[in-house]
Motif scaffolding. Structure first.
Motif, PDB file in Angstrom:
ATOM      1  N   LYS A 139       0.865  -1.176   0.000  1.00 44.26           N
ATOM      2  CA  LYS A 139       0.000   0.000   0.000  1.00 44.26           C
ATOM      3  C   LYS A 139       0.903   1.227   0.000  1.00 44.26           C
ATOM      4  O   LYS A 139       1.879   1.286   0.744  1.00 44.26           O
ATOM      5  CB  LYS A 139      -0.911   0.018   1.223  1.00 44.26           C
ATOM      6  CG  LYS A 139      -2.034  -1.000   1.136  1.00 44.26           C
ATOM      7  CD  LYS A 139      -3.068  -0.785   2.213  1.00 44.26           C
ATOM      8  CE  LYS A 139      -4.218  -1.730   2.004  1.00 44.26           C
ATOM      9  NZ  LYS A 139      -5.435  -1.212   2.590  1.00 44.26           N
TER      10      LYS A 139
ATOM     11  N   LEU B 248       2.240   0.981   5.210  1.00 46.85           N
ATOM     12  CA  LEU B 248       2.086   2.058   4.227  1.00 46.85           C
ATOM     13  C   LEU B 248       3.429   2.684   3.894  1.00 46.85           C
ATOM     14  O   LEU B 248       4.188   3.056   4.788  1.00 46.85           O
ATOM     15  CB  LEU B 248       1.147   3.138   4.773  1.00 46.85           C
ATOM     16  CG  LEU B 248      -0.258   2.676   5.144  1.00 46.85           C
ATOM     17  CD1 LEU B 248      -0.964   3.746   5.980  1.00 46.85           C
ATOM     18  CD2 LEU B 248      -1.057   2.361   3.891  1.00 46.85           C
TER      19      LEU B 248
ATOM     20  N   ASP C 298      -3.729   0.755  -3.382  1.00 48.52           N
ATOM     21  CA  ASP C 298      -3.693  -0.564  -2.729  1.00 48.52           C
ATOM     22  C   ASP C 298      -2.633  -1.469  -3.361  1.00 48.52           C
ATOM     23  O   ASP C 298      -1.940  -1.080  -4.303  1.00 48.52           O
ATOM     24  CB  ASP C 298      -5.083  -1.210  -2.702  1.00 48.52           C
ATOM     25  CG  ASP C 298      -5.561  -1.740  -4.053  1.00 48.52           C
ATOM     26  OD1 ASP C 298      -4.755  -1.836  -5.011  1.00 48.52           O
ATOM     27  OD2 ASP C 298      -6.765  -2.079  -4.143  1.00 48.52           O
ATOM     28  N   GLU C 299      -2.529  -2.682  -2.836  1.00 46.64           N
ATOM     29  CA  GLU C 299      -1.495  -3.627  -3.254  1.00 46.64           C
ATOM     30  C   GLU C 299      -1.605  -4.010  -4.730  1.00 46.64           C
ATOM     31  O   GLU C 299      -0.657  -4.509  -5.320  1.00 46.64           O
ATOM     32  CB  GLU C 299      -1.582  -4.915  -2.415  1.00 46.64           C
ATOM     33  CG  GLU C 299      -1.440  -4.721  -0.933  1.00 46.64           C
ATOM     34  CD  GLU C 299      -2.766  -4.460  -0.206  1.00 46.64           C
ATOM     35  OE1 GLU C 299      -2.797  -4.648   1.022  1.00 46.64           O
ATOM     36  OE2 GLU C 299      -3.757  -4.066  -0.856  1.00 46.64           O
TER      37      GLU C 299
ATOM     38  N   GLU D  64      -7.470   3.553  -3.569  1.00 47.61           N
ATOM     39  CA  GLU D  64      -8.327   3.224  -2.429  1.00 47.61           C
ATOM     40  C   GLU D  64      -8.903   4.503  -1.827  1.00 47.61           C
ATOM     41  O   GLU D  64     -10.055   4.525  -1.399  1.00 47.61           O
ATOM     42  CB  GLU D  64      -7.513   2.441  -1.397  1.00 47.61           C
ATOM     43  CG  GLU D  64      -8.351   1.751  -0.354  1.00 47.61           C
ATOM     44  CD  GLU D  64      -7.520   0.813   0.507  1.00 47.61           C
ATOM     45  OE1 GLU D  64      -7.558   0.966   1.737  1.00 47.61           O
ATOM     46  OE2 GLU D  64      -6.836  -0.073  -0.057  1.00 47.61           O
TER      47      GLU D  64
END
Length: 157
Positions: A35, A68, A130-131, A136
């Motif tokens: 993230k 993060l 996001d990953e 997001e």
């Protein structure tokens, strides 16, 4: 630039490869599976941008602890970013977008109000990617002061 050019949650994050403060290329793709907070700011070394960068710096261990990573992007040249990083002890990557192409792709460059006048410039913006490379969180016209604390509350970090 209109609202239509802005990113929303669920959109694919536009890819980029930009030089960092040392001129080394950094790509969003380098962070696939993580993230990433990507924030756009007008100019290194100005009071608001310094406050915002230092807030991210001061909260970095908690943000990193929550999984993060932080990337800051401005139109400043790498040399100016290096001076800013060294002066303020910024420990996350600061990326250079002097052509403002990445800023525009992310909706972070365009018309804004400045002292009551409409001007073209960097729109202070923050995103959580996001990953899987999807947006997001998309926040435009954020305040330099108090923004990181609000972001931490929003993300429960």
């Amino acid at each position: 630039m209109t609202e239509n050019n802005r990113l929303s949650p669920g959109d694919n994050a536009p890819a980029f490869t930009l030089p960092d403060a040392d001129g080394k290329p950094v790509s969003l793709a380098d962070y696939t599976g993580q993230k990433v907070i990507v924030y756009f700011y007008p100019a290194a070394g100005t009071p608001g941008c310094t406050k915002q960068a230092c807030d991210f710096r001061d909260n970095l261990s908690d943000l990193n602890g929550a999984g993060l990573t932080v990337l800051g992007i401005s139109p400043d040249k790498p040399e100016k970013l290096a001076k800013f990083r060294d002066t303020e002890d910024i420990s996350f990557p600061l990326l250079s977008d002097p052509e403002k192409s990445t800023l525009a792709e992310w909706g972070a460059f365009g018309e804004k109000k400045l002292y009551g006048k409409t001007v073209q410039g960097v729109i202070r913006s923050t995103f959580l990617v996001d990953e899987h490379g999807k947006i997001e969180v998309a926040q435009y016209n954020v305040k330099a002061t108090g923004h990181v604390a609000k972001l931490r509350r929003d993300l429960a970090v």
